[in-house]
Write a protein that holds these residues in place. Structure first.
Motif, mmCIF file in Angstrom:
data_model
loop_
_atom_site.group_PDB
_atom_site.id
_atom_site.type_symbol
_atom_site.label_atom_id
_atom_site.label_comp_id
_atom_site.label_asym_id
_atom_site.label_seq_id
_atom_site.Cartn_x
_atom_site.Cartn_y
_atom_site.Cartn_z
ATOM 1 N N THR A 129 20.529 14.159 12.598
ATOM 2 C CA THR A 129 20.771 13.002 13.586
ATOM 3 C C THR A 129 22.064 13.304 14.275
ATOM 4 O O THR A 129 22.199 12.804 15.374
ATOM 5 N N ARG A 130 22.867 13.675 13.634
ATOM 6 C CA ARG A 130 24.509 14.190 14.346
ATOM 7 C C ARG A 130 24.028 15.076 15.359
ATOM 8 O O ARG A 130 24.733 14.986 16.600
ATOM 9 N N ALA A 131 23.357 15.987 15.323
ATOM 10 C CA ALA A 131 23.172 16.988 16.321
ATOM 11 C C ALA A 131 22.561 16.315 17.688
ATOM 12 O O ALA A 131 22.864 16.741 18.782
ATOM 13 N N VAL A 132 21.639 15.398 17.029
ATOM 14 C CA VAL A 132 20.863 14.729 18.271
ATOM 15 C C VAL A 132 21.809 13.787 19.041
ATOM 16 O O VAL A 132 21.618 13.644 20.286
ATOM 17 N N ALA A 133 22.576 12.958 18.316
ATOM 18 C CA ALA A 133 23.743 12.091 18.972
ATOM 19 C C ALA A 133 24.619 12.922 19.687
ATOM 20 O O ALA A 133 24.819 12.589 20.872
ATOM 21 N N ALA A 134 24.987 14.174 19.328
ATOM 22 C CA ALA A 134 25.993 14.985 20.200
ATOM 23 C C ALA A 134 25.142 15.567 21.472
ATOM 24 O O ALA A 134 25.765 15.381 22.699
ATOM 25 N N ARG A 135 24.059 15.822 21.350
ATOM 26 C CA ARG A 135 23.209 16.512 22.575
ATOM 27 C C ARG A 135 22.913 15.170 23.392
ATOM 28 O O ARG A 135 23.012 15.285 24.790
ATOM 29 N N ALA A 136 22.553 13.977 22.835
ATOM 30 C CA ALA A 136 22.314 12.917 23.991
ATOM 31 C C ALA A 136 23.488 12.259 24.328
ATOM 32 O O ALA A 136 23.638 11.526 25.333
ATOM 33 N N GLY A 137 24.898 12.720 23.967
ATOM 34 C CA GLY A 137 26.191 12.040 24.489
ATOM 35 C C GLY A 137 26.267 10.650 24.039
ATOM 36 O O GLY A 137 26.839 9.892 24.745
ATOM 37 N N VAL A 138 25.963 10.409 22.751
ATOM 38 C CA VAL A 138 26.017 8.990 22.267
ATOM 39 C C VAL A 138 26.760 9.104 20.997
ATOM 40 O O VAL A 138 26.549 10.042 20.250
ATOM 41 N N PRO A 139 27.419 7.877 20.540
ATOM 42 C CA PRO A 139 28.077 7.956 19.013
ATOM 43 C C PRO A 139 26.779 7.989 17.849
ATOM 44 O O PRO A 139 25.722 7.448 18.379
ATOM 45 N N ILE A 140 27.211 8.537 16.792
ATOM 46 C CA ILE A 140 25.958 8.601 16.006
ATOM 47 C C ILE A 140 25.628 7.295 15.361
ATOM 48 O O ILE A 140 24.568 7.061 14.923
ATOM 49 N N GLY A 141 26.667 6.111 15.628
ATOM 50 C CA GLY A 141 26.064 4.803 15.314
ATOM 51 C C GLY A 141 25.126 4.433 16.312
ATOM 52 O O GLY A 141 24.243 3.659 15.736
ATOM 53 N N SER A 142 24.992 4.901 17.360
ATOM 54 C CA SER A 142 23.788 4.504 18.219
ATOM 55 C C SER A 142 22.490 4.913 17.768
ATOM 56 O O SER A 142 21.599 4.199 17.861
#
Length: 234
Positions: free
Chosen positions: A49-62
């Motif tokens: 999930t953290r890698a996806v958040a980083a790739r999407a440019g959103v906070p992990i909370g999103s």
């Protein structure tokens, strides 16, 4: 004889919180797009999930606002794939003035293969989530819960295991019945389900044999579907 709904709604995504505003819907789409890209690059086992958040440019909370873990996120991607598949088939059928059983079978098979070749993440996750990987944690596999910033449990946070091919068969049965003027009853649904299970296994074999899908195996799959399904659709 019981009938199957002629108009099947979009498959409900497995979300903790459904997006309400356009900005939220766009953020969800970016998360799923990033998930699909990373599946192609790293596979399911290494997805996080953290890698996806980083790739999407959103906070992990999103990410956690929508999903409790990566399995729920990939399940939502699979549901989106099914919606896109149904939309592609419906558009193709509507653009074919004299659609017959063979043309319908061609459309169903061709669009599936086209998505295998062109849609990010689809080669690994088409309409269902891969089985739990060795060493996958309970939280990441969906057996437990990840707690993230802004996370809220809600309807859909805990989901029952769905059989992807049954979902596909239900959607295809409704589409075929609508466009071919057939009755979407239990007999047709059973025929379509057998066709889906068979085509799924053979197409997987075709893509294991050749990266672009072995043409001879795909041709054999098409002939098998013609012989089995066309009489029920004519």
């Amino acid at each position: 004889m019981a009938s199957v709904s002629q108009t099947s709604p979009k498959t409900p995504p497995v979300l903790r919180r459904a997006p309400v505003q356009q900005r939220s819907a766009e953020r969800l789409a970016r998360i799923l797009d990033a998930c699909a890209d990373l599946l192609d690059e790293t596979g399911y086992e290494q997805l996080s999930t953290r890698a996806v958040a980083a790739r999407a440019g959103v906070p992990i909370g999103s990410v956690y606002r929508f999903f409790g873990n990566k399995r729920a996120m990939v399940a939502a991607l699979a549901h989106r794939n099914l919606d896109q598949y149904a939309e592609r088939i419906s558009t193709r059928f509507a653009a074919t003035p004299l659609l017959d059983a063979y043309g319908a079978i061609d459309g169903v098979l061709d669009e599936f293969i086209a998505m295998k070749l062109t849609v990010p993440g689809f080669a690994l996750v088409d309409f269902g989530v891969p089985g739990g990987a060795p060493g996958e944690t309970a939280a990441e596999s969906g057996e437990g819960k990840d707690v993230g910033e802004g996370a809220e449990a809600g309807p859909g946070a805990e989901t029952a295991v769905e059989d992807p091919n049954h979902l596909v068969a239900e959607r295809l049965c409704a589409l075929l019945a609508t466009h071919l003027g057939r009755t979407a009853d239990e007999v047709l649904l059973r025929k379509v389900l057998v066709g889906v299970e068979t085509a799924d296994a053979l197409v997987r074999l075709a893509f294991r044999t050749a990266p672009e899908g072995d043409p001879a195996l795909i041709a054999e799959t098409r002939q098998l579907l013609y012989a089995y399904l066309a009489p029920s659709l004519a």
